[in-house]
Design a protein around this motif. Structure first.
Motif, short mmCIF file in Angstrom:
data_model
loop_
_atom_site.label_atom_id
_atom_site.label_comp_id
_atom_site.label_asym_id
_atom_site.label_seq_id
_atom_site.Cartn_x
_atom_site.Cartn_y
_atom_site.Cartn_z
N LEU A 118 -4.81 15.31 -1.82
CA LEU A 118 -4.29 15.18 -0.46
C LEU A 118 -4.72 13.84 0.13
O LEU A 118 -3.94 13.17 0.82
CB LEU A 118 -4.81 16.32 0.42
CG LEU A 118 -4.12 17.66 0.20
CD1 LEU A 118 -4.77 18.72 1.05
CD2 LEU A 118 -2.64 17.55 0.56
N SER A 119 -5.97 13.47 -0.17
CA SER A 119 -6.47 12.18 0.30
C SER A 119 -5.60 11.05 -0.24
O SER A 119 -5.19 10.15 0.51
CB SER A 119 -7.91 12.05 -0.18
OG SER A 119 -8.43 10.83 0.12
N ALA A 120 -5.28 11.12 -1.54
CA ALA A 120 -4.44 10.07 -2.14
C ALA A 120 -3.06 10.05 -1.51
O ALA A 120 -2.54 9.00 -1.16
CB ALA A 120 -4.33 10.30 -3.65
N PHE A 121 -2.49 11.22 -1.31
CA PHE A 121 -1.11 11.29 -0.83
C PHE A 121 -1.01 10.88 0.64
O PHE A 121 -0.22 10.00 1.00
CB PHE A 121 -0.60 12.72 -1.03
CG PHE A 121 0.77 12.97 -0.49
CD1 PHE A 121 1.87 12.32 -1.04
CD2 PHE A 121 0.99 13.82 0.57
CE1 PHE A 121 3.14 12.53 -0.55
CE2 PHE A 121 2.25 14.05 1.07
CZ PHE A 121 3.33 13.40 0.51
N VAL A 122 -1.84 11.50 1.49
CA VAL A 122 -1.72 11.24 2.93
C VAL A 122 -2.09 9.79 3.24
O VAL A 122 -1.39 9.11 4.01
CB VAL A 122 -2.61 12.23 3.72
CG1 VAL A 122 -2.57 11.90 5.19
CG2 VAL A 122 -2.14 13.64 3.49
N ALA A 123 -3.17 9.30 2.61
CA ALA A 123 -3.57 7.93 2.89
C ALA A 123 -2.51 6.94 2.44
O ALA A 123 -2.26 5.94 3.11
CB ALA A 123 -4.89 7.62 2.19
#
Lengths: 186, 318, 607
Positions: C275-280
């Motif tokens: 999620l961190s990779a995607f949202v950021a």
């Protein structure tokens, strides 16, 4: 192909036959739709007359196009754009001028700001007479241009290079200043 | 590997690169003919695109905007040839054992990025807008495509395209992925993604000639445009081949000594059918706006793909 | 020898406080090479043949009855290999970056020395001590920005991180009466669970994992570029060093699993990472500030490492370490290139820059190559790392994580091109700008070297991390010099590179067959409009991803900043409330004392 690699500008006659055949069978056009002639282009492109069967396709920018269509009368203001676009085209390049306006000013012959003789400012390879020319006339002009290319007579772009100063002088007479363009080449 | 083996391999790869280019140009010509017939026109001859490329490559003037602009030419052709050679074509593995589907996905980005660099280097605002649209399109269609790809990968428990093709060709047509219900859904989503990859009509937003003067290609002419046409031709073959490898068993139907001839013909027929399908969709739909395309892919296509992924996941877990 | 290295670092930090900026950067640069010699020396212990300088592997420092255990382990050696080389090069870069020496170098050297210390720590106390020194020196570097949001957010999150680590330390002492890291495996049950969990949370602040990332965009976008390059490239890896240390080397995963056998904590970490990779990534696409874009991109790229640790298979961990190594170098190059652009133009907004590629070609090349690595184009080593992580996710059939990772990889192309187009290509807006100073160029190009070496030989990278992995009981994956093989597929870097070069041949023939003429930017097709008549703003970089903005941003932006603003406001209200205790009346204070005494008495009676 490959006969004209290098710095030297080779003569049109020295082109290989294949290159001539290829360049006449694939004429990409840029229609500079300033005048009323533009309305004749859609029927030429679509199913009634279908210019694509001769390998002629409409293009979006002068960099991609071989043929510049001047569809009708030009004012001083639009002439400047036409010259800009013509100089951005990549040689070998040809010009087809539509209707009597480009030949002698047509019905606007006595206007103060129309261009009467297009030939003076950019080299025209084929004129189409009429006011307006019919789609058959336009197709006919393309066929004529192909014949000229085949015979080695469509040499407007070379003429423009050769007599660049003369053309610029004519243009300057209209605008009162010079147009920056492709002039390094000339 | 001995010298002879390497020589044969190099010859094979060169042959497939040439075949790919020729097939691509031929298909583009046929596509133009088909669109003309749909429009009730005569259309150009089927070899028209060969003539166009030859003409563009023989143009006398070629205008460049500096060395970054030239990267477009260098990277577009080399990158797409590289991609083509990492795909199994008609059961012939080429280099596909040295990489996998992820590698192919990322290799497809090399020509696109080179092209985008050249377009950006021209400094034309239309080119910038066009590349932006192309990238947003890429983000849009990659989501359903990636999900279907993952569904296939977890089903076959491999990421290698060569292995996926081999496992689908065990029983000929019957073992093709598309014969299974979950993969029918996935194939539908992937085919729509293919439409976007090929930049055919409802999704030809990046090049939209009437809005942004053919977008990224606005400053390309002569040899630059010619190389881009070659790139587009090879990309057509590479992208349809990717679909065929994933869902249609790579076109492998026969095994044996001279099977590769039959497989080659089947592969050619399959990519041709896929291309015709996309051309027919292209001929009958107008252009989307970019937000609509994004919504289409991320809402409907992604959901279809996700259903197939969940279905496959349940199958695999059992 | 080791104590001498530390002493010299500290002395150099003090000296650099008093000298000019050029001398300071030279001193800092040369002193910080010393630990690299130690690294070369220690390589002998891990199966590599190098030169020996006779530097000891272990050292104990006893101060006032407390012993600090220092020593090199294979894991810390590998992390030191990716963090420490950044520093001398950043010092080389800063040689011409700063106008004057205003307190940058001493704190940088303290941060560097404490980083070295963290990597060498063998017990919790020294780890915590060095962590605090690192946090405070980097806080003082952030403080140089004079930006309220950056300072406060960094302070809050650093203190939170330190408290979490301190909490873990106290539990360990309570359970074991030993602070040695090697004794952690002995504790079990709820205490072990809480200790490991709080340590992981503490470390994930520094490694900008998504719920605890909120400080990064402010800090990265306001501080000095050389420091940010070290912060993002180097210090963020310390968080992952801690995670790896406690999860795998010290068997933290087992401690967590023993207490809660039914909860897949590692899967949770992987989900958080993805999620961190995607949202950021989605947020990075929308940024207009170059540094903020790079900050969000850092959060996204570091998320991949968390995914790798979360998946936890040898394949995934190898990929995560590879990604950490690559990220250290390419993100440092990108931040330094951004700094070089700002040094010459003074602008940070992408929409105000443009056309610098022909003016600063070498900076452009460095940034281009770093961007290739970031976007995982297979001509850089960035690809091998991402590839290993994708393979690991497919191997474990993680159908939620894999699509998010892959789409974040595609999103990386979008913001990469935003940098390339907005800053370096497009309209030529700065015709008089010169190339960045030589020291900056040199630093960026040297930092690019590992990315080039490890694309040709990805197998060497796996060899380098082999001691760290085998020390943690993780088997290394099958590989040769050029190829990596997994149970799913094979990746041969040499095949890609050779075929690319071979495929360049037809492209080059087409390129050379016709002569071309280079034309100026003014000679552009603008529907026939001459350039001088045109609106001066011809750059399409303003509001670049506008169509995406309306569709994507409403879903992401509130979530990313909302809770941080809540915390920010909540702490303000709380502090205000506490402040009210100090009423200024003596009677009130007397009452407090009485209440306190009563409470103590009550507690004693209850006991």
């Amino acid at each position: 192909m490959g006969l004209y690699i290098g710095d030297k500008m080779m003569k049109y006659e020295e082109w290989s036959k294949l290159a001539i055949k290829v360049s006449k069978a694939s004429l990409w056009m840029l229609h500079f739709c300033t005048g009323c002639g533009a309305i004749e282009m859609p029927p030429v492109m679509t199913s009634r007359y279908d210019m694509e069967r001769f390998g002629i396709a409409p293009m979006a920018t002068p960099r991609q196009a071989d043929v510049l269509l001047i569809t009708g009368y030009l004012t001083v203001k639009t002439l400047r754009r036409v010259i800009q676009v013509y100089e951005q085209m990549q040689s070998p390049k040809y010009v087809i001028a539509f209707g009597s306006c480009t030949i002698n000013g047509g019905m606007y012959w006595d206007s103060y700001n129309t261009i009467k003789h297009l030939e003076k400012y950019i080299p025209v390879d084929v004129y189409i007479t009429g006011c307006m020319p019919r789609p058959e006339g336009i197709i006919n002009a393309f066929i004529k241009l192909m014949e000229l290319i085949d015979e080695g007579k469509a040499r407007g772009w070379e003429k423009y290079q050769k007599y660049y100063d003369k053309y610029k002088e004519n243009q300057r007479r209209v605008f009162n200043f010079e147009i920056e363009g492709e002039n390094e080449e000339y | 590997m001995d010298v002879m083996g390497i020589a044969i391999k190099v010859a094979l790869l060169t042959a497939y690169a040439v075949i790919g280019t020729c097939v691509g140009l031929l298909f583009m010509g046929i596509g133009r003919k088909i669109i003309a017939r749909v429009h009730n026109r005569v259309g150009p001859p089927f070899y028209q695109n060969f003539i166009d490329v030859a003409k563009l490559l023989s143009k006398k003037t070629n205008i460049s905007h500096g060395w970054i602009f030239d990267l477009a030419l260098l990277f577009s052709i080399s990158g797409i040839l590289l991609t083509l050679l990492f795909l199994p074509i008609g059961g012939v593995q080429l280099l596909s054992m040295e990489g996998d589907a992820f590698l192919v996905l990322y290799l497809l980005a090399i020509p696109a990025l080179g092209f985008a660099l050249g377009a950006g280097a021209s400094g034309n605002p239309n080119a910038g807008v066009g590349v932006m649209r192309a990238l947003v399109m890429m983000l849009s269609y990659e989501l359903p495509f990636i999900i279907t790809l993952i569904a296939l990968m977890i089903y076959y428990d491999t990421t290698s395209l060569a292995t996926i093709v081999r496992m689908q060709s065990i029983n000929g047509v019957k073992s093709w992925a598309i014969t299974m219900p979950p993969f029918m859904l996935a194939a539908f989503a992937a085919d729509m993604a293919l439409q976007g990859m090929l930049m055919e009509q409802p999704f030809d937003i990046p090049v939209a000639p009437h809005e942004i003067a053919s977008g990224p290609m606005v400053e390309f002419g002569g040899k630059y445009l010619g190389s881009l046409m070659l790139y587009k031709a090879i990309a057509l073959v590479a992208e349809t081949t990717l679909f065929v490898d994933l869902f249609l068993g790579g076109g492998v139907v026969a095994h044996g000594n001279f099977a590769f001839v039959i497989n080659f013909i089947v592969w050619l027929a399959l990519i041709f059918l896929l291309f015709i399908l996309s051309i027919l969709i292209a001929a009958s739909f107008p252009r989307f706006r970019i937000e609509q395309a994004f919504g289409f892919y991320w809402k409907y296509e992604a959901i279809i793909a996700a259903i197939s992924l969940i279905w496959v996941y349940i199958l695999v877990i059992k | 020898m080791l104590d001498i290295i530390f002493a010299e670092l500290i002395i150099a930090a003090i000296i650099t406080f008093f000298v000019g900026k050029k001398i300071a950067s030279i001193i800092a640069g040369f002193i910080s090479i010393l630990p690299l010699f130690a690294l070369i020396d220690w390589a002998n212990n891990f199966g590599f043949k190098t030169i020996s300088f006779g530097i000891e592997r272990q050292m104990n420092i006893s101060v006032a009855g407390i012993t600090l255990h220092l020593g090199i382990t294979p894991l810390s050696w590998f992390f030191a290999l990716m963090i420490l080389p950044l520093f001398p090069l950043i010092m080389l870069y800063s040689y011409s970056f700063f106008k004057e020496n205003d307190g940058f170098y001493p704190f940088m050297l303290f941060a560097f020395a404490s980083t070295f210390g963290i990597l060498l720590s063998k017990d919790m106390l020294s780890l915590f001590l060095f962590w605090e020194i690192m946090s405070w020196s980097s806080f003082l570097l952030v403080y140089r920005s004079r930006d309220k949001e950056a300072i406060i957010s960094y302070l809050i999150f650093s203190v939170f991180s330190a408290f979490a680590i301190l909490f873990g330390l106290m539990i360990l002492w309570h359970e074991n009466f030993s602070l040695l890291l090697s004794d952690i495996g002995r504790i079990n049950g709820i205490y072990g669970f809480i200790a490991i969990a709080s340590l992981i949370i503490g470390f994930s602040v520094k490694s900008v994992l998504m719920p605890l990332h909120a400080w990064a965009p402010f800090v990265y976008s306001k501080s000095d570029e050389p420091f940010v390059a070290f912060l993002s490239g180097g210090l963020s890896k310390l968080g992952y060093y801690g995670m790896f240390l406690f999860l795998f080397t010290l068997n933290g995963v087992k401690i967590l699993q023993n207490y809660t056998p039914n909860v897949a904590w590692n899967y949770l970490l992987a989900v958080v990472g993805s999620l961190s990779a995607f949202v950021a990534t989605m947020l990075a696409i929308m940024q207009d500030d170059l540094r903020k874009l790079l900050a969000y991109s850092s959060i996204g790229q570091l998320g991949y490492i968390a995914i790798g640790f979360g998946i936890g298979t040898p394949l995934a961990i190898t990929g995560a370490l590879f990604q950490a190594f690559n990220h250290a170098f390419f993100k440092a190059v990108l931040f330094l290139a951004a700094g070089a652009v700002a040094y010459r133009t003074g602008k940070w907004k992408i929409s105000e820059l443009g056309g610098l590629a022909y003016r600063m070609p070498l900076t452009f090349l460095a940034a281009l190559f770093a961007i290739f690595a970031l976007a995982a184009i297979p001509i850089t080593s960035g690809f091998a790392a991402k590839w290993l992580l994708y393979e690991a996710a497919i191997q474990q059939k993680y159908v939620f994580i894999a699509p998010l990772m892959l789409i974040a990889g595609v999103g990386a192309f979008l913001y990469s091109f935003r940098i390339l187009y907005g800053v370096f290509l497009g309209e030529n807006r700065y015709p008089d700008v010169k190339e960045a100073p030589k020291s900056m160029i040199a630093a960026m190009f040297i930092l690019m070297l590992p990315l080039i070496i490890f694309v040709v030989f990805p197998g060497y990278m796996l060899d380098l991390m082999k001691p760290a992995l085998s020390n943690s009981g993780i088997e290394s994956i099958a590989h040769t010099k050029f190829a990596i093989e997994t149970s799913l597929a094979k990746y041969n870097s040499m095949a890609v590179l050779i075929t690319l070069i071979a495929a360049m041949v037809p492209a080059f023939i087409i390129y050379k067959a016709r002569k071309h003429r280079i034309t100026s930017f003014e000679d552009n097709y603008l529907a026939g409009e001459p350039y001088e008549f045109h609106n001066p703003s011809m750059h399409a970089a303003h509001n670049f991803y506008k169509p995406l903005k309306g569709v994507v941003l409403p879903y992401f932006e509130p979530g990313a900043t909302y809770y941080f603003e809540k915390i920010y406001k909540g702490i303000g209200i709380l502090s205000n409330g506490i402040r009210r205790i100090y009423t200024g009346f003596v009677q009130d204070y007397a009452i407090y004392v009485v209440i306190f005494l009563l409470a103590v008495m009550g507690w004693l009676i209850w006991m």
